[in-house]
Write a protein that holds these residues in place. Structure first.
Motif, PDB file in Angstrom:
ATOM      1  N   GLY A 194       0.812  -1.211   0.000  1.00 42.92           N
ATOM      2  CA  GLY A 194       0.000   0.000   0.000  1.00 42.92           C
ATOM      3  C   GLY A 194       0.838   1.250   0.000  1.00 42.92           C
ATOM      4  O   GLY A 194       0.526   2.236  -0.690  1.00 42.92           O
ATOM      5  N   PHE A 195       1.927   1.230   0.775  1.00 39.63           N
ATOM      6  CA  PHE A 195       2.832   2.380   0.810  1.00 39.63           C
ATOM      7  C   PHE A 195       3.471   2.605  -0.558  1.00 39.63           C
ATOM      8  O   PHE A 195       3.579   3.743  -1.034  1.00 39.63           O
ATOM      9  N   TRP A 196       3.900   1.528  -1.202  1.00 36.73           N
ATOM     10  CA  TRP A 196       4.513   1.639  -2.522  1.00 36.73           C
ATOM     11  C   TRP A 196       3.511   2.172  -3.550  1.00 36.73           C
ATOM     12  O   TRP A 196       3.859   2.999  -4.392  1.00 36.73           O
ATOM     13  N   LEU A 197       2.271   1.694  -3.472  1.00 34.57           N
ATOM     14  CA  LEU A 197       1.235   2.151  -4.393  1.00 34.57           C
ATOM     15  C   LEU A 197       0.960   3.636  -4.210  1.00 34.57           C
ATOM     16  O   LEU A 197       0.803   4.385  -5.192  1.00 34.57           O
ATOM     17  N   THR A 198       0.916   4.080  -2.957  1.00 40.23           N
ATOM     18  CA  THR A 198       0.698   5.503  -2.676  1.00 40.23           C
ATOM     19  C   THR A 198       1.879   6.346  -3.150  1.00 40.23           C
ATOM     20  O   THR A 198       1.696   7.451  -3.685  1.00 40.23           O
ATOM     21  N   LEU A 199       3.091   5.807  -2.977  1.00 46.39           N
ATOM     22  CA  LEU A 199       4.294   6.553  -3.317  1.00 46.39           C
ATOM     23  C   LEU A 199       4.521   6.654  -4.819  1.00 46.39           C
ATOM     24  O   LEU A 199       4.899   7.715  -5.337  1.00 46.39           O
ATOM     25  N   THR A 200       4.289   5.555  -5.535  1.00 48.92           N
ATOM     26  CA  THR A 200       4.631   5.512  -6.961  1.00 48.92           C
ATOM     27  C   THR A 200       3.429   5.448  -7.894  1.00 48.92           C
ATOM     28  O   THR A 200       3.554   5.732  -9.084  1.00 48.92           O
ATOM     29  N   GLY A 201       2.281   5.045  -7.347  1.00 46.80           N
ATOM     30  CA  GLY A 201       1.107   4.874  -8.199  1.00 46.80           C
ATOM     31  C   GLY A 201       1.086   3.551  -8.935  1.00 46.80           C
ATOM     32  O   GLY A 201       0.238   3.321  -9.806  1.00 46.80           O
ATOM     33  N   HIS A 202       2.013   2.648  -8.584  1.00 46.15           N
ATOM     34  CA  HIS A 202       2.092   1.339  -9.243  1.00 46.15           C
ATOM     35  C   HIS A 202       2.114   0.236  -8.197  1.00 46.15           C
ATOM     36  O   HIS A 202       2.594   0.435  -7.081  1.00 46.15           O
ATOM     37  N   ASN A 203       1.601  -0.935  -8.585  1.00 47.51           N
ATOM     38  CA  ASN A 203       1.649  -2.085  -7.695  1.00 47.51           C
ATOM     39  C   ASN A 203       3.077  -2.611  -7.603  1.00 47.51           C
ATOM     40  O   ASN A 203       3.829  -2.595  -8.595  1.00 47.51           O
ATOM     41  N   LEU A 204       3.430  -3.085  -6.436  1.00 53.23           N
ATOM     42  CA  LEU A 204       4.755  -3.653  -6.245  1.00 53.23           C
ATOM     43  C   LEU A 204       4.808  -5.089  -6.778  1.00 53.23           C
ATOM     44  O   LEU A 204       5.815  -5.502  -7.359  1.00 53.23           O
ATOM     45  N   ALA A 205       3.718  -5.821  -6.590  1.00 51.62           N
ATOM     46  CA  ALA A 205       3.641  -7.176  -7.146  1.00 51.62           C
ATOM     47  C   ALA A 205       3.503  -7.090  -8.666  1.00 51.62           C
ATOM     48  O   ALA A 205       2.949  -6.138  -9.207  1.00 51.62           O
ATOM     49  N   PHE A 206       4.067  -8.099  -9.342  1.00 54.28           N
ATOM     50  CA  PHE A 206       4.012  -8.187 -10.805  1.00 54.28           C
ATOM     51  C   PHE A 206       4.628  -6.958 -11.466  1.00 54.28           C
ATOM     52  O   PHE A 206       4.086  -6.403 -12.413  1.00 54.28           O
ATOM     53  N   SER A 207       5.773  -6.530 -10.916  1.00 52.39           N
ATOM     54  CA  SER A 207       6.505  -5.395 -11.474  1.00 52.39           C
ATOM     55  C   SER A 207       7.998  -5.668 -11.344  1.00 52.39           C
ATOM     56  O   SER A 207       8.422  -6.541 -10.570  1.00 52.39           O
ATOM     57  N   PHE A 208       8.800  -4.916 -12.087  1.00 51.87           N
ATOM     58  CA  PHE A 208      10.252  -5.080 -11.999  1.00 51.87           C
ATOM     59  C   PHE A 208      10.753  -4.705 -10.612  1.00 51.87           C
ATOM     60  O   PHE A 208      11.671  -5.349 -10.085  1.00 51.87           O
ATOM     61  N   SER A 209      10.166  -3.679 -10.006  1.00 53.60           N
ATOM     62  CA  SER A 209      10.569  -3.279  -8.660  1.00 53.60           C
ATOM     63  C   SER A 209      10.352  -4.414  -7.668  1.00 53.60           C
ATOM     64  O   SER A 209      11.184  -4.659  -6.785  1.00 53.60           O
ATOM     65  N   GLY A 210       9.235  -5.109  -7.801  1.00 55.59           N
ATOM     66  CA  GLY A 210       8.964  -6.256  -6.942  1.00 55.59           C
ATOM     67  C   GLY A 210       9.976  -7.370  -7.154  1.00 55.59           C
ATOM     68  O   GLY A 210      10.453  -7.995  -6.194  1.00 55.59           O
ATOM     69  N   LEU A 211      10.316  -7.626  -8.428  1.00 59.03           N
ATOM     70  CA  LEU A 211      11.339  -8.632  -8.731  1.00 59.03           C
ATOM     71  C   LEU A 211      12.679  -8.259  -8.107  1.00 59.03           C
ATOM     72  O   LEU A 211      13.388  -9.122  -7.576  1.00 59.03           O
ATOM     73  N   LEU A 212      13.011  -6.972  -8.160  1.00 57.39           N
ATOM     74  CA  LEU A 212      14.294  -6.515  -7.631  1.00 57.39           C
ATOM     75  C   LEU A 212      14.364  -6.694  -6.120  1.00 57.39           C
ATOM     76  O   LEU A 212      15.361  -7.195  -5.585  1.00 57.39           O
ATOM     77  N   ILE A 213      13.311  -6.304  -5.417  1.00 59.59           N
ATOM     78  CA  ILE A 213      13.302  -6.451  -3.956  1.00 59.59           C
ATOM     79  C   ILE A 213      13.373  -7.930  -3.575  1.00 59.59           C
ATOM     80  O   ILE A 213      14.116  -8.320  -2.665  1.00 59.59           O
ATOM     81  N   ALA A 214      12.609  -8.764  -4.278  1.00 64.58           N
ATOM     82  CA  ALA A 214      12.636 -10.203  -4.002  1.00 64.58           C
ATOM     83  C   ALA A 214      14.020 -10.780  -4.273  1.00 64.58           C
ATOM     84  O   ALA A 214      14.515 -11.621  -3.509  1.00 64.58           O
ATOM     85  N   SER A 215      14.668 -10.324  -5.338  1.00 59.58           N
ATOM     86  CA  SER A 215      16.009 -10.811  -5.676  1.00 59.58           C
ATOM     87  C   SER A 215      17.029 -10.400  -4.623  1.00 59.58           C
ATOM     88  O   SER A 215      17.948 -11.169  -4.303  1.00 59.58           O
ATOM     89  N   LEU A 216      16.883  -9.189  -4.085  1.00 56.45           N
ATOM     90  CA  LEU A 216      17.789  -8.730  -3.038  1.00 56.45           C
ATOM     91  C   LEU A 216      17.694  -9.628  -1.810  1.00 56.45           C
ATOM     92  O   LEU A 216      18.712 -10.007  -1.218  1.00 56.45           O
ATOM     93  N   ILE A 217      16.486  -9.976  -1.437  1.00 56.28           N
ATOM     94  CA  ILE A 217      16.290 -10.828  -0.260  1.00 56.28           C
ATOM     95  C   ILE A 217      16.792 -12.246  -0.539  1.00 56.28           C
ATOM     96  O   ILE A 217      17.483 -12.861   0.296  1.00 56.28           O
ATOM     97  N   TYR A 218      16.470 -12.755  -1.720  1.00 52.74           N
ATOM     98  CA  TYR A 218      16.784 -14.146  -2.047  1.00 52.74           C
ATOM     99  C   TYR A 218      18.284 -14.364  -2.255  1.00 52.74           C
ATOM    100  O   TYR A 218      18.821 -15.430  -1.925  1.00 52.74           O
ATOM    101  N   SER A 219      18.989 -13.372  -2.788  1.00 52.25           N
ATOM    102  CA  SER A 219      20.425 -13.514  -3.066  1.00 52.25           C
ATOM    103  C   SER A 219      21.310 -12.942  -1.963  1.00 52.25           C
ATOM    104  O   SER A 219      22.540 -13.054  -2.040  1.00 52.25           O
ATOM    105  N   LEU A 220      20.716 -12.342  -0.953  1.00 51.98           N
ATOM    106  CA  LEU A 220      21.488 -11.697   0.113  1.00 51.98           C
ATOM    107  C   LEU A 220      22.511 -12.617   0.771  1.00 51.98           C
ATOM    108  O   LEU A 220      23.678 -12.237   0.921  1.00 51.98           O
ATOM    109  N   PRO A 221      22.156 -13.840   1.173  1.00 47.68           N
ATOM    110  CA  PRO A 221      23.159 -14.673   1.853  1.00 47.68           C
ATOM    111  C   PRO A 221      24.335 -15.056   0.973  1.00 47.68           C
ATOM    112  O   PRO A 221      25.441 -15.285   1.467  1.00 47.68           O
TER     113      PRO A 221
END
Length: 228
Positions: A77-104
């Motif tokens: 909801g915060f991301w949608l308010t800030l950018t006007g776009h959904n975080l899910a099904f977007s490149f930004s969402g992929l990037l955040i997920a990749s950061l978490i998944y590849s962090l270790p």
């Protein structure tokens, strides 16, 4: 042989891997340094949290991230308010997920390097009047540079090979969220084995070359330590 969507999937995958690796190489060193030196009672919890993607099934991580990225959630909801776009099904969402998944894969090589760092060099830097930033860039960084190379390579390769997490977060939208691993899965599902072989062999060759480079760096480092 390859379609326009395949080339777009390759470019999107490279964009995702490069972006994730650069960000991880910025945020991981302070975290790795803290994990290697902190004596806080909650350090094991943070360490386990960072390492969780190593043992957690990607679909489980992707599922909870998908819920977190939903417009009904705080983050989504915060991301949608800030950018006007959904975080899910977007490149930004992929990037955040990749950061978490590849962090270790980036944190752990750096943490190991920091743990094994010769503390006498830090003491010399202190006597020379270096502050923390000068000590890191003039003393620590040159000594652990091979570990930075390995960490970056592992993070890059791991991001390129993602499947379960990116499928859960981004779905399979050609040109927007369809990465290379998902494009390969599509070709297999539709029995397009020529294209599937080409993509699979490309990933296999890339992984082999990258691992050879990593082990080459490790071998040179071991020889340098042996002759030191």
């Amino acid at each position: 042989m390859l379609s326009e969507w395949d080339y777009q999937a390759i470019l999107l995958t490279l964009k995702l891997a490069v972006s994730a690796t650069l960000i991880l190489l910025i945020i991981s060193p302070p975290l790795a340094w803290w994990l290697s030196h902190s004596k806080r009672f909650y350090r094991p919890f943070i360490e386990a949290l960072v390492a969780l993607p190593l043992v957690l099934p990607p679909t489980v991580l992707g599922f909870y991230l998908l819920l977190s990225f939903s417009p009904d959630s705080f983050l989504g909801g915060f991301w949608l308010t800030l950018t006007g776009h959904n975080l899910a099904f977007s490149f930004s969402g992929l990037l955040i997920a990749s950061l978490i998944y590849s962090l270790p894969f980036v944190v752990q090589p750096l943490q190991s390097a920091f743990v094994n760092l010769d503390k006498s060099y830090l003491e010399v830097a202190t006597t020379l009047g270096f502050n923390r930033i000068e000590t890191f860039y003039r003393v620590i960084f040159p000594m652990v540079l091979p570990s930075f190379i390995i960490a970056g390579a592992l993070g890059f390769a791991h991001t390129i090979g993602e499947f379960g997490v990116v499928l859960m977060i981004g779905g399979n939208i050609p040109g927007e969220t369809q990465v290379l691993s998902i494009a390969l899965f599509d070709h297999v599902e539709t029995l397009q084995y020529t294209q599937a072989h080409f993509l699979a062999f490309s990933l296999l060759s890339f992984s082999m070359v990258l691992l050879m480079l990593i082990y080459g760096v490790l071998q040179k480092r071991q020889k340098r330590l042996y002759h030191a």
